[in-house]
Design an enzyme around this catalytic site. Structure first.
Site, mmCIF file in Angstrom:
data_model
loop_
_atom_site.group_PDB
_atom_site.id
_atom_site.type_symbol
_atom_site.label_atom_id
_atom_site.label_comp_id
_atom_site.label_asym_id
_atom_site.label_seq_id
_atom_site.Cartn_x
_atom_site.Cartn_y
_atom_site.Cartn_z
ATOM 1 N N ASN A 1 1.008 -0.966 -0.195
ATOM 2 C CA ASN A 1 -0.559 0.127 0.072
ATOM 3 C C ASN A 1 0.996 1.277 0.147
ATOM 4 O OD1 ASN A 1 -2.078 2.105 0.711
ATOM 5 N ND2 ASN A 1 -2.062 1.699 2.822
ATOM 6 N N LYS B 1 0.069 4.198 -0.075
ATOM 7 C CA LYS B 1 -0.305 5.622 0.366
ATOM 8 C C LYS B 1 -0.632 6.945 -0.551
ATOM 9 C CE LYS B 1 0.380 3.864 4.997
ATOM 10 N NZ LYS B 1 0.080 3.669 6.604
ATOM 11 N N HIS C 1 -9.289 1.495 5.666
ATOM 12 C CA HIS C 1 -7.586 1.077 6.485
ATOM 13 C C HIS C 1 -7.868 1.852 7.481
ATOM 14 C CE1 HIS C 1 -3.591 2.235 6.903
ATOM 15 N NE2 HIS C 1 -3.838 1.517 6.238
ATOM 16 N N GLU D 1 -5.985 4.175 8.713
ATOM 17 C CA GLU D 1 -6.282 5.544 8.519
ATOM 18 C C GLU D 1 -7.878 6.547 7.716
ATOM 19 O OE1 GLU D 1 -2.555 5.466 5.528
ATOM 20 O OE2 GLU D 1 -1.751 4.683 7.779
ATOM 21 N N GLU E 1 -5.119 -5.065 11.129
ATOM 22 C CA GLU E 1 -4.045 -4.480 11.370
ATOM 23 C C GLU E 1 -4.023 -3.440 12.029
ATOM 24 O OE1 GLU E 1 -2.145 -2.443 7.515
ATOM 25 O OE2 GLU E 1 -4.189 -1.540 7.025
ATOM 26 N N GLY F 1 2.987 1.818 10.941
ATOM 27 C CA GLY F 1 3.481 2.309 11.034
ATOM 28 C C GLY F 1 4.965 3.051 12.089
ATOM 29 N N SER G 1 3.390 -2.829 10.316
ATOM 30 C CA SER G 1 5.496 -3.355 10.504
ATOM 31 C C SER G 1 5.904 -3.876 9.651
ATOM 32 C CB SER G 1 5.504 -2.280 11.668
ATOM 33 O OG SER G 1 5.657 -1.051 12.010
HETATM 34 C C1 PEP Z 1 -1.173 0.456 6.239
HETATM 35 O O1 PEP Z 1 -0.145 1.062 5.672
HETATM 36 O O2 PEP Z 1 -1.223 -1.204 6.191
HETATM 37 C C2 PEP Z 1 0.283 -0.652 6.815
HETATM 38 C C3 PEP Z 1 0.667 -1.755 7.390
HETATM 39 O O3 PEP Z 1 1.463 0.088 7.092
HETATM 40 P P1 PEP Z 1 3.009 -0.277 7.833
HETATM 41 O O4 PEP Z 1 3.459 -1.209 6.638
HETATM 42 O O5 PEP Z 1 3.745 1.405 6.974
HETATM 43 O O6 PEP Z 1 2.984 -0.078 9.135
#
Ligand code: PEP
Length: 251
Positions: free
Chosen positions: A10, A12, A96, A98, A168, A174, A214
């Site tokens: 992703n 973003k 998501h 976010e 997640e 992040g 992460s």
């Molecule tokens: C994500 O954006 O879904 C995500 C898991 O980001 P990251 O891998 O940076 O934690």
């Protein structure tokens, strides 16, 4: 039960068209011959066309980061499922954290997006996950259940066959903090059990549940070795060709 692994990047709100092109070229190269797993990339809307054209002869599919439930109309800032399909998109990330946190998307809105995507034959990658406060308050399972039941309301068995779930934990996105393999496995097993109660065991056994938060080259192998983890949704590390290539080539 063995499910086909799915590795998703992703991007973003990152990458210019030129940067997306360069990244797609590298990922295209390192995905050659990976015929026992699926690899997908979610670039920003402005780069979908470019990335799809770079990867047209590869096994990598291009997906979108969001979708509206209507095919056209007065929905400023939204993107239509038909527009995505025309651009070569096959799946879409929905719910998501976010979108939930920064753009206040609630269960009802997320559910509309889910039903809209499916109506136009786009496969949803439906994200759920608890915040740190919810985990520390022992509310993880309650939150996951609410998110699953809210987002999946009205989906048929057939719809579920096309759906991928991404667990997640918000505190791991992040932040560099990954859920331990035990924490991730526990949440995935809970989600699968709940799906078997909400639908049927066959669906729960075949649906792919991705872990996101992460994921990096140094933790992907142990996460992927867990029995209920079928793939990864990767943010930060998907913007670095070398890291993402190592992730999609997990052992
Ligand atoms: C994500 O954006 O879904 C995500 C898991 O980001 P990251 O891998 O940076 O934690």
């Amino acid at each position: 039960m063995k499910r086909r692994p799915l590795l998703a990047g992703n991007w973003k709100m990152h990458t210019t068209v030129a940067e997306a092109h360069a990244l797609a070229v590298e990922i295209g190269k390192c995905s050659e011959g990976l015929d026992d797993r699926d690899v997908i990339l979610a670039p920003p809307f402005t780069s979908i066309h470019e990335v799809a054209s770079v990867l047209k002869d590869s096994c990598v599919e291009v997906v979108a980061q969001n979708v509206c439930w209507e095919e056209q109309g007065a929905f400023t800032g939204e993107i239509s499922p038909l527009m995505l399909k025309e651009a070569g998109v096959t799946s879409v990330i929905i719910g998501h954290s976010e979108r939930r946190q920064i753009f206040s998307e609630d269960h009802e809105l997320i559910n509309k997006r889910m039903l809209g995507a499916l109506k136009y034959d786009l496969k949803p990658i439906f994200c759920i996950g608890e915040t740190l406060a919810e985990r520390e308050g022992s509310k993880t399972f309650t939150v996951l259940e609410e998110q699953l039941k809210g987002g999946l309301a009205g989906l048929s068995l057939r719809d579920m066959q096309k759906t991928v779930i991404a667990y997640e934990p918000v505190w791991a996105i992040g932040t560099g903090k990954t859920a331990t393999k035990e924490q991730a496995q526990e949440a995935h097993a809970f989600i699968r059990k709940l799906l078997s109660e909400m639908y049927e065991k066959d669906i729960a056994d075949t649906i792919r549940i991705l872990y996101g938060g992460s994921v990096k080259p140094d933790n992907v192998d142990e996460l992927m070795a867990q029995s209920d983890i079928d793939g990864a949704l990767v943010g930060g590390a998907a913007l670095d060709a070398e890291s993402f290539c190592r992730i999609i080539n997990f052992i």
